[in-house]
Design a protein around this motif. Structure first.
Motif, PDB file in Angstrom:
ATOM      1  N   PRO A  41       1.007 -72.208  14.581  1.00  0.00           N
ATOM      2  CA  PRO A  41       2.189 -71.743  15.303  1.00  0.00           C
ATOM      3  C   PRO A  41       3.509 -71.961  14.567  1.00  0.00           C
ATOM      4  CG  PRO A  41       1.050 -73.483  16.550  1.00  0.00           C
ATOM      5  CD  PRO A  41       0.305 -73.275  15.272  1.00  0.00           C
ATOM      6  N   ARG A  42       3.561 -72.912  13.643  1.00  0.00           N
ATOM      7  CA  ARG A  42       4.834 -73.182  12.951  1.00  0.00           C
ATOM      8  C   ARG A  42       5.300 -71.978  12.147  1.00  0.00           C
ATOM      9  NH1 ARG A  42       2.958 -77.911   9.664  1.00  0.00           N
ATOM     10  NH2 ARG A  42       1.083 -76.726   9.960  1.00  0.00           N
ATOM     11  N   PRO A  43       4.476 -71.454  11.214  1.00  0.00           N
ATOM     12  CA  PRO A  43       4.910 -70.241  10.507  1.00  0.00           C
ATOM     13  C   PRO A  43       4.462 -68.949  11.203  1.00  0.00           C
ATOM     14  CG  PRO A  43       2.987 -71.119   9.427  1.00  0.00           C
ATOM     15  CD  PRO A  43       3.340 -72.086  10.552  1.00  0.00           C
ATOM     16  N   ARG A  44       3.826 -69.114  12.391  1.00  0.00           N
ATOM     17  CA  ARG A  44       3.275 -67.974  13.137  1.00  0.00           C
ATOM     18  C   ARG A  44       2.289 -67.199  12.272  1.00  0.00           C
ATOM     19  NH1 ARG A  44       8.044 -65.789  17.099  1.00  0.00           N
ATOM     20  NH2 ARG A  44       8.355 -67.790  18.118  1.00  0.00           N
ATOM     21  N   LEU A  45       1.232 -67.903  11.890  1.00  0.00           N
ATOM     22  CA  LEU A  45       0.263 -67.390  10.927  1.00  0.00           C
ATOM     23  C   LEU A  45      -1.158 -67.479  11.487  1.00  0.00           C
ATOM     24  CD1 LEU A  45      -0.332 -66.518   7.928  1.00  0.00           C
ATOM     25  CD2 LEU A  45      -0.550 -68.968   7.440  1.00  0.00           C
ATOM     26  N   LEU A  46      -1.913 -66.396  11.314  1.00  0.00           N
ATOM     27  CA  LEU A  46      -3.335 -66.364  11.639  1.00  0.00           C
ATOM     28  C   LEU A  46      -4.093 -66.105  10.346  1.00  0.00           C
ATOM     29  CD1 LEU A  46      -5.841 -66.099  13.515  1.00  0.00           C
ATOM     30  CD2 LEU A  46      -5.267 -63.666  13.711  1.00  0.00           C
ATOM     31  N   GLU A  47      -5.034 -67.002  10.005  1.00  0.00           N
ATOM     32  CA  GLU A  47      -5.883 -66.837   8.824  1.00  0.00           C
ATOM     33  C   GLU A  47      -7.312 -66.595   9.283  1.00  0.00           C
ATOM     34  OE1 GLU A  47      -4.913 -69.767   5.478  1.00  0.00           O
ATOM     35  OE2 GLU A  47      -4.186 -70.749   7.308  1.00  0.00           O
ATOM     36  N   ILE A  48      -7.970 -65.633   8.642  1.00  0.00           N
ATOM     37  CA  ILE A  48      -9.331 -65.235   9.010  1.00  0.00           C
ATOM     38  C   ILE A  48     -10.266 -65.556   7.842  1.00  0.00           C
ATOM     39  CG2 ILE A  48     -10.800 -63.329   9.761  1.00  0.00           C
ATOM     40  CD1 ILE A  48      -8.380 -63.848  11.616  1.00  0.00           C
ATOM     41  N   TYR A  49     -11.351 -66.298   8.132  1.00  0.00           N
ATOM     42  CA  TYR A  49     -12.351 -66.674   7.123  1.00  0.00           C
ATOM     43  C   TYR A  49     -13.735 -66.241   7.576  1.00  0.00           C
ATOM     44  CZ  TYR A  49      -8.837 -69.852   5.179  1.00  0.00           C
ATOM     45  OH  TYR A  49      -7.706 -70.377   4.621  1.00  0.00           O
ATOM     46  N   ARG A  50     -14.596 -65.924   6.591  1.00  0.00           N
ATOM     47  CA  ARG A  50     -16.012 -65.644   6.843  1.00  0.00           C
ATOM     48  C   ARG A  50     -16.833 -66.503   5.883  1.00  0.00           C
ATOM     49  NH1 ARG A  50     -17.801 -60.671   4.326  1.00  0.00           N
ATOM     50  NH2 ARG A  50     -16.154 -59.685   5.517  1.00  0.00           N
ATOM     51  N   LEU A  51     -17.928 -67.054   6.384  1.00  0.00           N
ATOM     52  CA  LEU A  51     -18.824 -67.851   5.556  1.00  0.00           C
ATOM     53  C   LEU A  51     -19.758 -66.921   4.790  1.00  0.00           C
ATOM     54  CD1 LEU A  51     -19.570 -70.835   4.962  1.00  0.00           C
ATOM     55  CD2 LEU A  51     -21.359 -70.585   6.699  1.00  0.00           C
ATOM     56  N   ALA A  61      -4.744 -62.757   6.142  1.00  0.00           N
ATOM     57  CA  ALA A  61      -3.748 -63.596   6.804  1.00  0.00           C
ATOM     58  C   ALA A  61      -2.733 -62.658   7.438  1.00  0.00           C
ATOM     59  CB  ALA A  61      -3.084 -64.539   5.812  1.00  0.00           C
ATOM     60  N   HIS A  62      -2.304 -62.995   8.639  1.00  0.00           N
ATOM     61  CA  HIS A  62      -1.389 -62.134   9.401  1.00  0.00           C
ATOM     62  C   HIS A  62      -0.279 -62.996   9.967  1.00  0.00           C
ATOM     63  CE1 HIS A  62      -4.548 -59.075   9.191  1.00  0.00           C
ATOM     64  NE2 HIS A  62      -5.367 -60.078   9.442  1.00  0.00           N
ATOM     65  N   GLU A  63       0.948 -62.475   9.902  1.00  0.00           N
ATOM     66  CA  GLU A  63       2.106 -63.248  10.342  1.00  0.00           C
ATOM     67  C   GLU A  63       2.855 -62.548  11.464  1.00  0.00           C
ATOM     68  OE1 GLU A  63       4.239 -65.424   6.902  1.00  0.00           O
ATOM     69  OE2 GLU A  63       3.683 -63.434   6.144  1.00  0.00           O
ATOM     70  N   GLY A  64       3.661 -63.348  12.138  1.00  0.00           N
ATOM     71  CA  GLY A  64       4.632 -62.822  13.095  1.00  0.00           C
ATOM     72  C   GLY A  64       4.019 -62.085  14.253  1.00  0.00           C
ATOM     73  N   ASP A  65       4.499 -60.852  14.453  1.00  0.00           N
ATOM     74  CA  ASP A  65       4.110 -60.057  15.618  1.00  0.00           C
ATOM     75  C   ASP A  65       3.122 -58.948  15.281  1.00  0.00           C
ATOM     76  OD1 ASP A  65       5.816 -61.628  17.134  1.00  0.00           O
ATOM     77  OD2 ASP A  65       7.522 -60.284  16.868  1.00  0.00           O
ATOM     78  N   ALA A  66       2.370 -59.122  14.215  1.00  0.00           N
ATOM     79  CA  ALA A  66       1.402 -58.099  13.794  1.00  0.00           C
ATOM     80  C   ALA A  66       0.364 -57.846  14.886  1.00  0.00           C
ATOM     81  CB  ALA A  66       0.708 -58.546  12.510  1.00  0.00           C
ATOM     82  N   ARG A  67      -0.238 -56.683  14.808  1.00  0.00           N
ATOM     83  CA  ARG A  67      -1.395 -56.341  15.641  1.00  0.00           C
ATOM     84  C   ARG A  67      -2.601 -56.391  14.718  1.00  0.00           C
ATOM     85  NH1 ARG A  67      -0.126 -52.944  20.478  1.00  0.00           N
ATOM     86  NH2 ARG A  67       2.095 -53.248  20.813  1.00  0.00           N
ATOM     87  N   VAL A  68      -3.628 -57.126  15.142  1.00  0.00           N
ATOM     88  CA  VAL A  68      -4.726 -57.471  14.241  1.00  0.00           C
ATOM     89  C   VAL A  68      -6.062 -57.103  14.872  1.00  0.00           C
ATOM     90  CG1 VAL A  68      -5.858 -59.408  13.091  1.00  0.00           C
ATOM     91  CG2 VAL A  68      -3.370 -59.389  13.311  1.00  0.00           C
ATOM     92  N   ARG A  69      -6.955 -56.589  14.036  1.00  0.00           N
ATOM     93  CA  ARG A  69      -8.378 -56.445  14.376  1.00  0.00           C
ATOM     94  C   ARG A  69      -9.106 -57.297  13.351  1.00  0.00           C
ATOM     95  NH1 ARG A  69      -9.523 -52.396  18.041  1.00  0.00           N
ATOM     96  NH2 ARG A  69      -7.760 -51.013  18.433  1.00  0.00           N
ATOM     97  N   LEU A  80      -0.445 -60.646  17.928  1.00  0.00           N
ATOM     98  CA  LEU A  80      -0.125 -62.020  17.567  1.00  0.00           C
ATOM     99  C   LEU A  80       1.051 -62.568  18.362  1.00  0.00           C
ATOM    100  CD1 LEU A  80      -0.634 -62.268  13.724  1.00  0.00           C
ATOM    101  CD2 LEU A  80      -2.227 -62.746  15.562  1.00  0.00           C
ATOM    102  N   SER A  81       1.964 -61.727  18.769  1.00  0.00           N
ATOM    103  CA  SER A  81       3.117 -62.202  19.550  1.00  0.00           C
ATOM    104  C   SER A  81       2.665 -62.957  20.800  1.00  0.00           C
ATOM    105  CB  SER A  81       4.027 -61.036  19.929  1.00  0.00           C
ATOM    106  OG  SER A  81       3.335 -60.096  20.719  1.00  0.00           O
ATOM    107  N   ARG A  82       1.497 -62.603  21.342  1.00  0.00           N
ATOM    108  CA  ARG A  82       0.986 -63.285  22.542  1.00  0.00           C
ATOM    109  C   ARG A  82       0.607 -64.731  22.240  1.00  0.00           C
ATOM    110  NH1 ARG A  82      -1.626 -59.815  26.589  1.00  0.00           N
ATOM    111  NH2 ARG A  82      -1.111 -61.627  27.815  1.00  0.00           N
ATOM    112  N   LEU A  83       0.235 -65.005  20.970  1.00  0.00           N
ATOM    113  CA  LEU A  83      -0.122 -66.380  20.604  1.00  0.00           C
ATOM    114  C   LEU A  83       1.092 -67.299  20.573  1.00  0.00           C
ATOM    115  CD1 LEU A  83      -2.598 -65.745  17.637  1.00  0.00           C
ATOM    116  CD2 LEU A  83      -3.162 -66.254  20.031  1.00  0.00           C
ATOM    117  N   TRP A  84       2.247 -66.727  20.272  1.00  0.00           N
ATOM    118  CA  TRP A  84       3.433 -67.560  20.070  1.00  0.00           C
ATOM    119  C   TRP A  84       4.270 -67.694  21.337  1.00  0.00           C
ATOM    120  CZ3 TRP A  84       0.784 -68.498  16.230  1.00  0.00           C
ATOM    121  CH2 TRP A  84       0.402 -67.571  15.269  1.00  0.00           C
TER     122      TRP A  84
END
Length: 86
Positions: A41-51, A61-69, A80-84
């Protein structure tokens, strides 16, 4: 638990970030968790990883108010805005 989940989402905080990114990531890989998200939440960042082959591959990686699938929920669009929101 006897069966590892397919997906884990960790909310990063300053006091646990090192634990989440080192020890927990290793444990999740060892146990076969297939997808990992970090929400910071600090930099408003979502990181996606797969094993893949026992190692974490950072897909995006997605920041701010992006819309992500994002894996494993590509069918849903995440605002993402809903997360913050407070």
């Amino acid at each position: 638990m006897e069966l590892a989940p397919d997906w884990v989402c960790e909310v990063i905080s300053p006091s646990t970030e090192a634990l989440d990114r080192a020890r927990k990531m290793g444990a999740y890989a060892r146990e076969g968790v297939k997808h990992l998200w970090f929400v910071d939440p600090r930099p408003r960042l979502l990181e996606i990883y797969r094993l893949e082959q026992g190692r974490w591959l950072r897909l995006s990686a997605h920041e701010g108010d992006a819309r992500v699938r994002a894996e494993p929920f590509e069918a849903l669009e995440l605002k993402l805005s809903r997360l913050w929101e407070r």
